[in-house]
Design a protein around this motif. Structure first.
Motif, mmCIF file in Angstrom:
data_model
loop_
_atom_site.group_PDB
_atom_site.id
_atom_site.type_symbol
_atom_site.label_atom_id
_atom_site.label_comp_id
_atom_site.label_asym_id
_atom_site.label_seq_id
_atom_site.Cartn_x
_atom_site.Cartn_y
_atom_site.Cartn_z
ATOM 1 N N ASP A 86 0.861 -1.186 0.000
ATOM 2 C CA ASP A 86 0.000 0.000 0.000
ATOM 3 C C ASP A 86 0.891 1.227 0.000
ATOM 4 O OD1 ASP A 86 -1.872 1.952 0.284
ATOM 5 O OD2 ASP A 86 -2.533 1.342 2.292
ATOM 6 N N SER A 87 0.778 2.068 -1.010
ATOM 7 C CA SER A 87 1.633 3.247 -1.104
ATOM 8 C C SER A 87 0.974 4.482 -0.524
ATOM 9 C CB SER A 87 2.001 3.504 -2.571
ATOM 10 O OG SER A 87 0.846 3.744 -3.339
ATOM 11 N N SER A 88 -0.129 4.344 0.143
ATOM 12 C CA SER A 88 -0.819 5.498 0.698
ATOM 13 C C SER A 88 -0.088 5.996 1.937
ATOM 14 C CB SER A 88 -2.254 5.126 1.058
ATOM 15 O OG SER A 88 -2.265 4.229 2.154
ATOM 16 N N SER A 89 -0.465 7.173 2.372
ATOM 17 C CA SER A 89 0.187 7.776 3.530
ATOM 18 C C SER A 89 -0.074 7.006 4.809
ATOM 19 C CB SER A 89 -0.275 9.222 3.687
ATOM 20 O OG SER A 89 -1.687 9.263 3.861
ATOM 21 N N SER A 90 -1.072 6.123 4.811
ATOM 22 C CA SER A 90 -1.392 5.368 6.020
ATOM 23 C C SER A 90 -0.570 4.091 6.140
ATOM 24 C CB SER A 90 -2.882 5.020 6.036
ATOM 25 O OG SER A 90 -3.205 4.196 4.922
ATOM 26 N N SER A 91 0.169 3.723 5.116
ATOM 27 C CA SER A 91 0.951 2.489 5.149
ATOM 28 C C SER A 91 2.217 2.692 5.978
ATOM 29 C CB SER A 91 1.326 2.065 3.732
ATOM 30 O OG SER A 91 2.161 3.035 3.128
ATOM 31 N N PRO A 92 2.756 1.621 6.574
ATOM 32 C CA PRO A 92 3.984 1.750 7.359
ATOM 33 C C PRO A 92 5.139 2.202 6.465
ATOM 34 C CG PRO A 92 2.897 -0.348 7.777
ATOM 35 C CD PRO A 92 2.217 0.260 6.595
ATOM 36 N N PRO A 93 6.009 3.071 6.963
ATOM 37 C CA PRO A 93 7.168 3.486 6.161
ATOM 38 C C PRO A 93 8.132 2.324 5.962
ATOM 39 C CG PRO A 93 7.330 4.331 8.393
ATOM 40 C CD PRO A 93 5.967 3.720 8.271
ATOM 41 N N LEU A 94 8.917 2.409 4.906
ATOM 42 C CA LEU A 94 9.812 1.318 4.562
ATOM 43 C C LEU A 94 11.129 1.391 5.344
ATOM 44 C CD1 LEU A 94 9.492 1.340 0.658
ATOM 45 C CD2 LEU A 94 8.162 0.033 2.326
ATOM 46 N N PRO A 95 11.648 0.243 5.784
ATOM 47 C CA PRO A 95 12.988 0.248 6.383
ATOM 48 C C PRO A 95 14.041 0.518 5.310
ATOM 49 C CG PRO A 95 12.199 -2.005 6.102
ATOM 50 C CD PRO A 95 11.053 -1.100 5.731
ATOM 51 N N VAL A 96 15.210 0.922 5.747
ATOM 52 C CA VAL A 96 16.324 1.217 4.849
ATOM 53 C C VAL A 96 17.464 0.255 5.148
ATOM 54 C CG1 VAL A 96 18.005 2.954 4.096
ATOM 55 C CG2 VAL A 96 15.682 3.642 4.725
ATOM 56 N N VAL A 97 18.008 -0.367 4.113
ATOM 57 C CA VAL A 97 19.173 -1.239 4.255
ATOM 58 C C VAL A 97 20.340 -0.584 3.517
ATOM 59 C CG1 VAL A 97 20.174 -3.507 3.759
ATOM 60 C CG2 VAL A 97 17.745 -3.316 4.397
ATOM 61 N N VAL A 98 21.373 -0.220 4.252
ATOM 62 C CA VAL A 98 22.583 0.344 3.653
ATOM 63 C C VAL A 98 23.557 -0.805 3.437
ATOM 64 C CG1 VAL A 98 24.432 2.030 3.863
ATOM 65 C CG2 VAL A 98 22.185 2.518 4.832
ATOM 66 N N TYR A 99 23.878 -1.072 2.155
ATOM 67 C CA TYR A 99 24.638 -2.275 1.808
ATOM 68 C C TYR A 99 26.068 -1.925 1.392
ATOM 69 C CZ TYR A 99 25.494 -7.047 0.434
ATOM 70 O OH TYR A 99 25.993 -8.306 0.394
ATOM 71 N N PHE A 100 27.017 -2.755 1.865
ATOM 72 C CA PHE A 100 28.428 -2.609 1.512
ATOM 73 C C PHE A 100 28.889 -3.899 0.826
ATOM 74 C CE2 PHE A 100 27.639 -0.281 5.505
ATOM 75 C CZ PHE A 100 27.786 1.018 5.015
ATOM 76 N N HIS A 101 29.311 -3.769 -0.426
ATOM 77 C CA HIS A 101 29.670 -4.950 -1.214
ATOM 78 C C HIS A 101 31.003 -5.548 -0.764
ATOM 79 C CE1 HIS A 101 32.885 -2.963 -3.497
ATOM 80 N NE2 HIS A 101 32.094 -1.898 -3.557
ATOM 81 N N GLY A 102 31.194 -6.814 -1.114
ATOM 82 C CA GLY A 102 32.451 -7.496 -0.828
ATOM 83 C C GLY A 102 33.451 -7.334 -1.958
ATOM 84 N N GLY A 103 34.584 -8.027 -1.807
ATOM 85 C CA GLY A 103 35.654 -7.945 -2.794
ATOM 86 C C GLY A 103 37.007 -7.681 -2.173
ATOM 87 N N GLY A 104 37.151 -8.005 -0.883
ATOM 88 C CA GLY A 104 38.443 -7.870 -0.228
ATOM 89 C C GLY A 104 38.919 -6.437 -0.098
ATOM 90 N N PHE A 105 38.016 -5.473 -0.117
ATOM 91 C CA PHE A 105 38.336 -4.043 -0.095
ATOM 92 C C PHE A 105 39.002 -3.580 -1.390
ATOM 93 C CE2 PHE A 105 38.741 -5.441 4.366
ATOM 94 C CZ PHE A 105 37.783 -4.646 4.962
ATOM 95 N N VAL A 106 39.193 -4.496 -2.342
ATOM 96 C CA VAL A 106 39.984 -4.211 -3.544
ATOM 97 C C VAL A 106 39.124 -4.226 -4.806
ATOM 98 C CG1 VAL A 106 41.944 -4.988 -4.952
ATOM 99 C CG2 VAL A 106 42.044 -5.195 -2.457
ATOM 100 N N PHE A 107 38.220 -5.198 -4.904
ATOM 101 C CA PHE A 107 37.472 -5.426 -6.133
ATOM 102 C C PHE A 107 35.988 -5.061 -5.990
ATOM 103 C CE2 PHE A 107 40.729 -8.982 -6.360
ATOM 104 C CZ PHE A 107 41.594 -8.249 -7.141
ATOM 105 N N ASN A 108 35.301 -5.061 -7.137
ATOM 106 C CA ASN A 108 33.858 -4.880 -7.246
ATOM 107 C C ASN A 108 33.429 -3.439 -6.957
ATOM 108 O OD1 ASN A 108 33.388 -7.649 -7.834
ATOM 109 N ND2 ASN A 108 33.545 -8.126 -5.658
ATOM 110 N N SER A 109 32.154 -3.183 -7.244
ATOM 111 C CA SER A 109 31.575 -1.868 -7.019
ATOM 112 C C SER A 109 30.074 -2.039 -6.856
ATOM 113 C CB SER A 109 31.875 -0.926 -8.191
ATOM 114 O OG SER A 109 31.050 -1.230 -9.305
ATOM 115 N N ALA A 110 29.397 -0.949 -6.528
ATOM 116 C CA ALA A 110 27.940 -1.000 -6.413
ATOM 117 C C ALA A 110 27.280 -1.244 -7.758
ATOM 118 C CB ALA A 110 27.421 0.294 -5.792
#
Length: 348
Positions: A86-110
């Motif tokens: 439900d996208s109406s103003s009465s619906s519960p707000p969405l949680p936020v997940v802040v994600y940090f990718h792996g790669g040994g601090f060296v590889f990969n990106s968002a």
């Protein structure tokens, strides 16, 4: 028999041939001794995904700049209004997940295709906004650059003006966001970042609107100078990680001359400090992950200091199993993360 000798043979994880083939193709890159050539090969093979993905109609995404001066940005994913209950103003707000990718601090990106796909799965499974942070990588940016960038991303979201722009106008639209239900999540080196950033945020941000409600550490990358039993027994058994590779990652990330007993790597034992507000944690462990003994020590440290921690174990899982949707444990992980988020999000 004369001349014979005993040789320790590492156990082999039960993997479908499709996953084994992908890992075999990856091995020549991950285990090249020439670090410069290795980085070039990985960069060449790192296929990027643009933020808009029409084959995922239930998830929208956009890239946002956090700090142009250091090239810090994030990819933000949100459920489309039609995908939410439900996208109406009465619906519960969405949680936020802040994600940090792996790669040994060296590889990969968002923007790496596997991480774009993983964050889309998280967004859809959790019905949450996912902010995938593209932190600076080693060796050009060693410790503590990744931690500083991760903390800057949280502060950016905590800012009223930027939060309204990023989470409302660009992606979320009519859906509301609950920054008191913010979760940190990451895999491998990203799991390491989760721990350190959760500690720093809990120590310095008591007056912030953004509340870190929980920390999800998926096969976190910890270590030390001595070799654990799992490191010796499972070296290369999972084919996606080896002692040679972990040593290389620490050399590239830690300050020049530092040992693996540096506080960034070794997060277990009596000397580890945890803020009173350190959030509840979920630690994911794989039976064929050579890092699992370090993860067990980390869990023991959290519990010894009175912190709430939930351990989710997958006995047949290799390091990085979550990147393969065809594995049953990968799907189970999505369910476990959802349970954890639902348990610890703010109640409205």
């Amino acid at each position: 028999m004369a001349g014979s000798h005993n040789k320790v043979v590492a156990p082999k994880p039960p993997l479908p041939w499709t996953v084994r083939l992908k890992l075999v193709l990856l091995l020549p890159i991950l285990y090249r001794r020439d670090s410069i050539l290795r980085r070039l090969l990985v960069s060449f093979m790192d296929l990027q995904q643009v933020p808009a993905a029409p084959h995922h109609p239930d998830v929208r995404s956009a890239d946002v700049t956090i700090d142009a001066s250091r090239g810090l940005w994030a990819r933000v994913f949100s459920p489309s209004p039609s995908a939410a209950d439900d996208s109406s103003s009465s619906s519960p707000p969405l949680p936020v997940v802040v994600y940090f990718h792996g790669g040994g601090f060296v590889f990969n990106s968002a923007a790496s295709r596997p991480y774009d796909a993983l964050c889309r799965r998280l967004c859809s499974s959790l019905t949450a906004v996912v902010v995938s942070v593209d932190y600076r990588r080693a060796p050009q940016h060693r410790f503590p650059a990744a931690y500083d960038d991760a903390l800057a991303a949280l502060r950016y979201l905590d800012d009223d003006v930027n939060n309204a722009t990023v989470l409302s106008d660009l992606v979320v639209g009519p859906l509301r966001v609950d920054l008191s239900s913010c979760f940190l999540a990451g895999d491998s080196s990203g799991g390491n970042i989760v721990h350190h950033v959760a500690q720093r945020w809990a120590s310095t941000s008591s007056s912030s609107r953004l509340r870190v409600a929980g920390a999800v550490l998926i096969q976190p990358f910890f270590g030390g100078e001595e070799r654990t039993g799992s490191e010796l027994a499972l070296d290369r058994a999972c084919r996606s990680l080896s002692l040679e590779a972990t040593d290389y990652y620490w050399r590239e990330f830690l300050p020049v001359g530092a040992t693996r007993d540096h506080a960034a790597a070794r997060v277990c034992g009596d000397g580890v400090e945890l803020a009173p507000g350190f959030p509840p944690a979920m630690v994911v462990v794989g039976g064929f992950d050579l890092l699992k003994d370090w993860q067990a020590r980390y869990v023991e440290t959290l519990r010894d200091k009175g912190k709430k921690v939930r351990v989710v174990e997958y006995p047949d899982a290799v390091h990085g199993f979550y990147m393969f949707p065809e594995l049953a444990d990968s799907g189970k992980l999505m369910e476990e993360v959802k349970l954890f988020v639902d348990e610890h999000r703010s109640k409205h």
